[in-house]
Design an enzyme around this catalytic site. Structure first.
Site, PDB file in Angstrom:
ATOM      1  N   HIS A   1       0.845  -1.218   0.000  1.00  0.00           N
ATOM      2  CA  HIS A   1       0.000   0.000   0.000  1.00  0.00           C
ATOM      3  C   HIS A   1       0.861   1.241   0.000  1.00  0.00           C
ATOM      4  CE1 HIS A   1      -3.326   2.682   1.336  1.00  0.00           C
ATOM      5  NE2 HIS A   1      -4.062   1.773   0.750  1.00  0.00           N
ATOM      6  N   PHE A   2       1.377   1.659  -0.959  1.00  0.00           N
ATOM      7  CA  PHE A   2       1.463   1.162  -2.326  1.00  0.00           C
ATOM      8  C   PHE A   2       2.940   1.017  -2.675  1.00  0.00           C
ATOM      9  CE2 PHE A   2      -2.417   3.740  -2.120  1.00  0.00           C
ATOM     10  CZ  PHE A   2      -3.365   2.827  -2.517  1.00  0.00           C
TER      11      PHE A   2
END
Length: 155
Positions: free
Chosen positions: A56-57
């Site tokens: 993420h991410f």
């Protein structure tokens, strides 16, 4: 009860006495202020080592908003448990709902996430609070939440 030199400050050992959460879901590192019946202030140091940053991410690490809300809910749990000032015993603090949630800015590795909860009201075992998460004095997320203290046997 393990406390630091001030009764309104809790270190991680005291936090772990009051909350059932453990790594990787214990999202409060220290309590820095408590005003009985009014508010509690805590923080979480956000590091790149957090497992959620792997996905993420990739290349753009951002703390998931749901985990910011969970950190606020845990801070609310600390407020309630410190307010009632009694052992949980067979009870647990359960997050029940969130309203008026707003995400303002992303939280990234290296940030110190300041977690503030403010008492709204309680009736019996149901508690309502307002939570505000900040980084460097800038609001990153906020909302009102409801939680309850319930018996583990009722779950």
């Amino acid at each position: 009860m393990i406390m630091t030199k001030h009764d309104d400050i809790m270190d991680i050992r005291r936090i772990m006495e009051l909350l059932p959460h453990r790594y990787p879901f214990l999202l409060v590192d220290r309590v820095v202020d408590f005003v009985a019946g009014e508010s509690l202030k805590a923080y979480k140091n956000v590091t790149f080592n957090e497992g959620f940053f792997q996905g993420h991410f990739p290349g753009l690490p951002v703390m998931p908003g749901v985990l910011i809300l969970e950190a606020l809910a845990q801070t609310g749990g600390l407020f309630v448990m410190h307010t009632i000032d009694e052992p949980l015993g067979d009870r647990v603090f359960l997050f029940a709902g969130m309203n008026k949630v707003k995400f303002r800015k992303p939280v990234v590795p290296g940030d110190k996430l300041d977690l503030n909860v403010f008492y709204i009201k309680n009736k019996m075992n149901i508690w309502r609070m307002r939570g505000v998460a900040e980084v460097d004095g800038v609001v990153v997320a906020q909302g009102e939440f409801t939680a309850s203290v319930a018996s583990k046997g009722d779950m």
